[in-house]
Motif scaffolding. Structure first.
Motif: not given
Length: 275
Positions: A138-145
């Motif tokens: 499972v790959v969750n595309v998050a953010s540096i924000g």
């Protein structure tokens, strides 16, 4: 080559489309999610223009409606014999009118729903298929924000601003990543999150009024790495800044905060009822 079946949410534009094109060109089976049938069909046509026999299937759902999330998961479980990777990429950004607070069909703040509740609910409902297909990822595309979740005002009913809501929802996604990875230890299903690239040239970045500084391909490469790199088969519960194993916001390492978030998340998605 180890050909995988990969479900990508938000696959009709931006990073999701780029990931789909890249994986299809490598011979993987791609399952494309979108909320617009015409856009889904356009990506399928684009893939098959370069890979005529590419195995591509589509799933239509609006992730701001948790009932549609559940229905899509049920459709994937029914139609797909295996699922090697789930990429939770669909996103609600800061918005073109960032002071206008929006809610989901269930009445939850929109960005918290699309960026956190929906990926969690989808992952949870697809775990039986992922586990049966293990090793799976499972790959969750998050953010540096990232901004700390305020448990006294999780839905940002006071002082609303779209980018703030986005940053809180992305931290919630990372916190859930860590919790789910710990829960799945020993199952050969890994769960990781990443910041794919800084201010990619996407519709969401432009809608908020920001100027893109990198192309989508900059985000495709580190995301695909988490999906396919054999060296990462056992890596789980990590947050990556592109290719670098990095440290997320401090709240992500607060066990009490994570437990509190997960109790709320489970209640909001009705997990106890469905299991």
């Amino acid at each position: 080559m180890n050909r995988r079946t990969v479900l990508i949410t938000g696959a009709t534009q931006g990073l999701g489309r780029g990931i789909a094109l890249h994986l299809a060109a490598q011979g993987h089976t791609v399952l494309l999610h979108g909320r617009d049938r015409a856009r889904l069909d356009a990506v399928v046509a684009e893939i098959r223009a370069t890979v005529p026999d590419a195995p591509v299937r589509t799933y239509l759902a609006d992730l701001s409606d948790l009932d549609q999330v559940r229905a899509m998961a049920a459709g994937v479980r029914e139609r797909e014999p295996r699922l090697d990777a789930l990429v939770n990429n669909a996103v609600a950004g800061g918005g073109s009118d960032p002071l206008r607070r929006e809610v989901s069909r269930q009445g939850h703040e929109l960005r918290f729903t699309v960026n956190h509740l929906a990926p969690y609910a989808l992952t949870r409902d697809l775990l039986p298929l992922l586990t049966a297909s293990a090793p799976a990822r499972v790959v969750n595309v998050a953010s540096i924000g990232q901004e700390a979740v305020d448990f006294d005002d999780v839905m940002l009913e006071h002082g609303y601003e779209g980018l703030r809501a986005y940053c809180r929802s992305k931290l919630a996604m990372i916190m859930a990543t860590f919790e789910l990875a710990a829960e799945l230890a020993g199952t050969a299903v890994t769960v990781n999150a990443l910041h794919p690239a800084h201010l990619m040239d996407t519709e969401g970045v432009r809608a908020y009024g920001l100027t893109p500084v990198t192309g989508v391909e900059e985000g495709v490469r580190p995301t695909v790495r988490l999906i396919t790199d054999p060296a990462l088969q056992s890596t789980t519960g990590r947050y990556f800044d592109q290719f670098t194993d990095a440290r997320a916001h401090e709240q992500a390492y607060d066990g009490a905060a994570r437990r509190r978030l997960m109790e709320l998340t489970r209640a909001l998605v009705g997990e106890s009822v469905r299991q």
